[in-house]
Design an enzyme around this catalytic site. Sequence first.
Site, PDB file in Angstrom:
ATOM      1  N   GLU A  85      79.914 -13.700  13.739  1.00 57.70           N
ATOM      2  CA  GLU A  85      78.700 -14.012  14.497  1.00 57.70           C
ATOM      3  C   GLU A  85      77.874 -15.007  13.704  1.00 57.70           C
ATOM      4  O   GLU A  85      77.487 -14.732  12.574  1.00 57.70           O
ATOM      5  CB  GLU A  85      77.852 -12.750  14.706  1.00 57.70           C
ATOM      6  CG  GLU A  85      78.496 -11.765  15.660  1.00 57.70           C
ATOM      7  CD  GLU A  85      77.671 -10.491  15.790  1.00 57.70           C
ATOM      8  OE1 GLU A  85      76.426 -10.557  15.626  1.00 57.70           O
ATOM      9  OE2 GLU A  85      78.277  -9.442  16.039  1.00 57.70           O
TER      10      GLU A  85
ATOM     11  N   ASP B  24      64.852  -8.452  14.457  1.00 56.74           N
ATOM     12  CA  ASP B  24      65.511  -8.387  13.153  1.00 56.74           C
ATOM     13  C   ASP B  24      64.609  -7.820  12.068  1.00 56.74           C
ATOM     14  O   ASP B  24      63.391  -7.984  12.109  1.00 56.74           O
ATOM     15  CB  ASP B  24      65.998  -9.776  12.757  1.00 56.74           C
ATOM     16  CG  ASP B  24      67.196 -10.202  13.580  1.00 56.74           C
ATOM     17  OD1 ASP B  24      68.229  -9.514  13.500  1.00 56.74           O
ATOM     18  OD2 ASP B  24      67.075 -11.191  14.338  1.00 56.74           O
TER      19      ASP B  24
END
Lengths: 253, 253, 394, 394
Positions: free
Chosen positions: B45, B56
Amino acid sequence: MNRINETFINKKNILSIYFTAGFPKLQDTMSIIKELDKSGVDMIEIGLPFSDPLADGPTIQESSTIALSNGMNTNILFDQIKDLRSITELPVIIMGYLNPMIQFGIEEFCLKCKECQIDGLIIPDLPVDIYHDQYQSIFKKYNLHNMFLITPQTSEERIRFIDEVSEAFIYMVSSFSTTGAQKIFGDETINYFKRINKMNLKAPLLVGFGISNQETCRVASDNSDGVIIGSAYINCLKSSGIKATKKFIEGLR
Amino acid sequence: MNRINETFINKKNILSIYFTAGFPKLQDTMSIIKELDKSGVDMIEIGLPFSDPLADGPTIQESSTIALSNGMNTNILFDQIKDLRSITELPVIIMGYLNPMIQFGIEEFCLKCKECQIDGLIIPDLPVDIYHDQYQSIFKKYNLHNMFLITPQTSEERIRFIDEVSEAFIYMVSSFSTTGAQKIFGDETINYFKRINKMNLKAPLLVGFGISNQETCRVASDNSDGVIIGSAYINCLKSSGIKATKKFIEGLR
Amino acid sequence: MKTHNVDSKGFYGEFGGAFIPEMLYPNVEELRNNYLKISSSKSFKNEFNKLLKDYVGRPTPLYFAKRLSEKYNTKIYLKREDLCHTGAHKINNTIGQILLAKKLGKKRIIAETGAGQHGVATATVCALMGIKCIIYMGEVDIKRQAPNVARMKMLGAEVRPATSGSKTLKDATNEAIRDWINNPVNTHYIIGSVVGPHPYPDMVARFQSVIGEETINQLQEIENKSKPDYVIACVGGGSNAAGLFYPFLDNFDVKIICVEAAGKGIDTGESAATSILGKTGIIHGSKTLLMQSNDGQITEPYSISAGLDYPGIGPMHANLFKSKRGEFISITDIDAMKWGLILSQTEGIIPAIETSHAFAVLDKKKFKPNDIIVFNCSGRGDKDLDTYIEYFKL
Amino acid sequence: MKTHNVDSKGFYGEFGGAFIPEMLYPNVEELRNNYLKISSSKSFKNEFNKLLKDYVGRPTPLYFAKRLSEKYNTKIYLKREDLCHTGAHKINNTIGQILLAKKLGKKRIIAETGAGQHGVATATVCALMGIKCIIYMGEVDIKRQAPNVARMKMLGAEVRPATSGSKTLKDATNEAIRDWINNPVNTHYIIGSVVGPHPYPDMVARFQSVIGEETINQLQEIENKSKPDYVIACVGGGSNAAGLFYPFLDNFDVKIICVEAAGKGIDTGESAATSILGKTGIIHGSKTLLMQSNDGQITEPYSISAGLDYPGIGPMHANLFKSKRGEFISITDIDAMKWGLILSQTEGIIPAIETSHAFAVLDKKKFKPNDIIVFNCSGRGDKDLDTYIEYFKL
Ligand SMILES: Cc1ncc(COP(=O)(O)O)c(C=O)c1O
Ligand SMILES: Cc1ncc(COP(=O)(O)O)c(C=O)c1O
């Protein structure tokens, strides 16, 4: 009749000098009185210093602060002047604010004045009405005269009332102002002096607040029975000391 | 059917590794991909860095900030990976937030992905409903699969809907949390893995968020088709550089 | 007629929606399913209105600014949100949300704050209800807004510094969202403006709409008219503006003016005039106008006023701009500061610097003698005294 | 029945009157002759009430403090003067006096201030009316209360330092009086509390009495009772207390509690508990209780709260003390500060430190569950943030 009244009968162009007790030094009171007597003044006002002298300008206020920090208080003052009459026969007035007198006890205060042979009082925050209602009889008992102030704003009616209550002289405040030295008087002030003079009051008039030199002395004396000088003398004491008194007084005449 | 689907058919215990493009250095993208390929991972990824990566945790966020200040942007990334297929045949996914893609132009973005032979996208702030209504047809045109997240809080009904829309795998978020490395999984997490497994979804499941070591890898893999590792690898890159990749990957198996 | 209010999907025209990570879906969904039901219930309304009255001090006056009106030869009214408890309109919203949070059984409140007004308003209602409160605030703002930080601490809130990115409001918002992601069950996130994912913009606008509703009643009483000619408010996220505009959104007789912060000037790179400098994009879960690089990275705006330097505007306002329903005017630091002084010395009201921006419109636009203009006096200037002092060398 | 209100000569029992130098006589006389006539005229009342409503934000709420009431098992109401424009009750009085000054044709306003609240309230109404304003403030207080100094300057007032004596409130008052002596014709002196020569104490009490009057109406509405069991307020000069007590002065069902600042403790020499430490005397033209040396020199009081360290109390309060109509309780710095925090964290209201003193009574006195207690929440704590921050190391 006391020394103040006699002075007004016998003298013209009266010069009355104010100083703050305890300034410049705690023990200066009698020396200053002696010097003033020697220098030919006509009347002496001893200022009893107060923490919050709200009718006074910066000069007298500062002298009061110093006097208090020197330790001056009502008891000490009376103690210092107990032999007043051994050094002067001039009329002597105590000028002070009401609160310290109340704390001392008004009757007690008057008694002490009498013992020291004080002739009168000036209490700027004792209004004539309250004096008349509550204090006059006590003051009389001790043969103390109380002096009142008038200003350019005082109404004719009130001036007449003050005149009636006054036993010695009326303190004519020269302008809208707290105490403090001025250099000259303006037209407005002179017109005011004239207006009051025309009223033909029974009490004599002394002009105070703002008298500082020969010129202001002369103009004030021309329009009244004399002058009271405070701040200018305090300034003299501050800058040149007690010894300069004679010269200061001579400079005013 | 694309590389992602094939991987799930052919492999077990899939290991997918995330890294932020432009971190640690702007030009590291292809080197990192090469290293990952060599180290035996199953899927890659690439994170397209965003200024405000609100799904995040601190590690990925910091790497994004550094990547951006290194100068990374969408054009540069596509330029860097235009020869992607010369170095790896693994499935490669771009993970990024919606705003930079919108600014690039969604169709344009998909076209570029196709040119670079990207296999899929993960866009955390593109909800499944909006994807379904507005984006799915475009993505299909460019043979891009879009992956969705589920969490312990996602309702059964919604999981079923996501399963239906999903063309490759479902990203099973390990816990209530933004990305970030954890040491072990608690009972609650394991029960959640079990609950989802029992649903017999058509899409395979990869567990992500919080996988950091052999232990968490094993537990996650036992309960799914494999794992996605992000923060732990970013930490590795940060402390030991690209060369440490192989050792890091081996440590997880 | 097209409405300028929110549609059933949470959009204002093309703007709005809920572009949120799946981790937030349950939280936002819970709100979306409940906010209208709860806030329209009789018991909620009673409690909300009672607190607005007895605690916040509503209705706030609609004050006719006589001297200012004479100076500008028009009829100027100030909606006095500066008189609200804690000093700005922000508390109308936090009262609403804390009651909602209580009904939803939440035990922990988080919020973001820039200037600190919303943080104080949130800490206040948490103290009032005895609920744990955590405020995220950019590290830079913590230093700039020390008095408001102290107020939050006095109120028992924990102030957590946001140390990422530019360390200001945008980053505090990111941190708050992250906290919410990590604590989805027991925590309610009180957003401070008409921004964020649906239903926040609509929910906050509704809680703030009391400003506009009161204005109608007060104008009726004072002017015997139920609508002004102009409603004018500054726009950071847009909540005070939304509150004032709310009842007039679809009433085209009432002209709407949104005032943005031009900072040092539109073209200086130090500005917060989102409508001019921004493009459509996604910020904090909402599709709206926002300031960003060509690349789609969100850029840090600048304004002397900490409450206006948000890189986006609420989706309602983005739509007002796009549809031209609202006129957008941007005001520089210099003009805003000047107006802080003018309002202080003409009406005895020291406004927040945010608020000062709105008044500067009086120099930018000519009004007619009979125009009735309502300015939202969104907050008082106490929090900005340091800035005023330094700027004017007082 | 003996009244506790002022008599026709300006006295409350033995206290009050106008012990002023002749130079002030015309000014004070002009006021005495006019204050009742003007302030009871219809046009004055209309204007006064309109400004109180639209500008000050009255009525201020009577807020039932639920959590505090539960904690102390009694019914606690807060009269929310902290929500007044400028942040304290002081402005009720300055609005009244500025209108009076205008009717008297005055062109220049002077005032004294200690904490700065009254200075700000005066500067505010002067800006509102476009009248020149000079504020006297002790040099020491200017340094201690920087934010309020900045506010006054923002409002266009000139702040003149009082450099005499202890350079605090008492000296600022002296300076203001001197200014008035020097400017008797065009100037009005706005005194900030129920102190000074008659008619000030009565005039200020009347302008503040709106606090008590509103309380009656609000209690009627909320509790269906027209009077509380207790009214409690802090006393510096005594104006906020006078305002709350006013309608209840001669209603003995309502118990009156005056809260003074004990400073570091009654016996420490650093205190401002005038009723305990003072004796009858004359201060600023009024006969009242004041702290003084044996010699009659006025002493400088001490309190952590700048608004309570006045060496006197108003003559109304001196009489309430003497006649035992009021109960006087004194509260130390420590307890007051503690209560600043308690009120903040229990009700979300950060009080002025002056105000905090009043609440500390809750720890000193037991109340019954059905007692209705009205505290005057005289001001907000923003001006005191620095003190709170430093004290609690926030
Ligand atoms: C007084 C004041 N006005 C306006 C704003 C801007 O916010 P909004 O646009 O949501 O009203 C703020 C934000 O802190 C504020 O404190
Ligand atoms: C908030 C507040 N309360 C009380 C006082 C004390 O004054 P008074 O006793 O006249 O109400 C002050 C004075 O500055 C004040 O600011």
